[in-house]
Design a protein around this motif. Sequence first.
Motif, PDB file in Angstrom:
ATOM      1  N   SER A 126       0.826  -1.208   0.000  1.00 38.59           N
ATOM      2  CA  SER A 126       0.000   0.000   0.000  1.00 38.59           C
ATOM      3  C   SER A 126       0.860   1.257   0.000  1.00 38.59           C
ATOM      4  CB  SER A 126      -0.928   0.007   1.222  1.00 38.59           C
ATOM      5  OG  SER A 126      -1.843  -1.061   1.158  1.00 38.59           O
ATOM      6  N   GLU A 143      -6.985  -2.339  -0.192  1.00 35.32           N
ATOM      7  CA  GLU A 143      -7.173  -2.851   1.171  1.00 35.32           C
ATOM      8  C   GLU A 143      -5.890  -2.682   1.976  1.00 35.32           C
ATOM      9  OE1 GLU A 143      -8.645  -6.808   1.179  1.00 35.32           O
ATOM     10  OE2 GLU A 143     -10.404  -6.337  -0.046  1.00 35.32           O
ATOM     11  N   ARG A 160      -3.288  -2.516   4.997  1.00 39.01           N
ATOM     12  CA  ARG A 160      -3.201  -3.409   6.157  1.00 39.01           C
ATOM     13  C   ARG A 160      -3.592  -2.701   7.449  1.00 39.01           C
ATOM     14  NH1 ARG A 160       1.978  -6.461   5.607  1.00 39.01           N
ATOM     15  NH2 ARG A 160       0.669  -8.006   4.578  1.00 39.01           N
TER      16      ARG A 160
END
Length: 339
Positions: A70, A149, A151
């Motif tokens: 991410s 998504e 973490r």
Amino acid sequence: MLDFHPLYSTTKIADLENVIDRNYDLGGPVSCRLLQRGFNDVYLAKTPGGDRYVFRLSQRRARGPADVRSETAFIEHLAGLGVPVAQPIATRDGTFFIEGRAPEGVREGVLFRAVIGRDVDANSAGDARANGKTLALVHQAAETFEAGEPRYRLDLDHLLWRPLMRIRDSGLVEDPAILLRIEGVAERTAAAIRAMDSLTWTYCHGDCHGFNACIDEAGEAVFFDFDDSGPGYLAYDLAVFLWAKVSFGRELIAMWHEFLDGYQSVRTIPEADLQAVTRFVIVRHIWLMGEYASRTQEWGSNAVGWIAGEADTLARWEREHLALPVRSAPPDEVADATA
């Protein structure tokens, strides 16, 4: 012979150089040296032609493994929109991170292009404004980022309750009355934040304390160290800078107003978020206490024992610092606030 299982290992320089050479096409073998170790291990990597890179080897924290997928996706999004950031370098197979097995478990590595510029001056109004402007650009770009998504979410569970649990579990605060004082401040702060309506949610840098940047020739603050980034409160991302100016005896509130001026030259801050900032200063300090408390077995109680004495600091912030003006103010008002 007994087995001793490591909490943290330091990679041999030669092994690290081989890993970089195998996984990245940099036009020649690199030479590396360790710059710092701590929450992560950071290395300077240089090619024979003089190109400079920074390799960050993440260390597993109490919260879990690094969210490099991410993080690097967000940085690439920012760079694509012209936000001044240190970009990650793609591996030979096109990914932006690698994973390697260390004695304590899997560790993630990311190679970044080294930022050309000077260190931030804590007492420079221009540098404070530059930090504010770049953070505003980060938040502006975040509006079009598809986060997928991540973490971790920078919510009160991540920033406050879990760090508070680590403080309890560390055993560093031996006096139950002191621990109750810390918990009381945390509970009142959380209640005040929950009572605030319409706080803005964005994708945060997560650690914009003013020194995770270099100032380039154009005077812009080029950001790095996005490993604490994630979706979270706008007010928290702003509060980290204010916290850095008033924590541990610092009295640099004027730099906070310069930072705000720089930020608001790019985008406005909703009133509710602005008023929440001082609450999140307390959240930030407890988060840091929890980070250090989680390293007690690794760094030793002498290195992290300072957190046991922070109940008075938190209580003082709750009593006094919440009255600090959070808007940009003329010099006379700033002077009054720091008197």
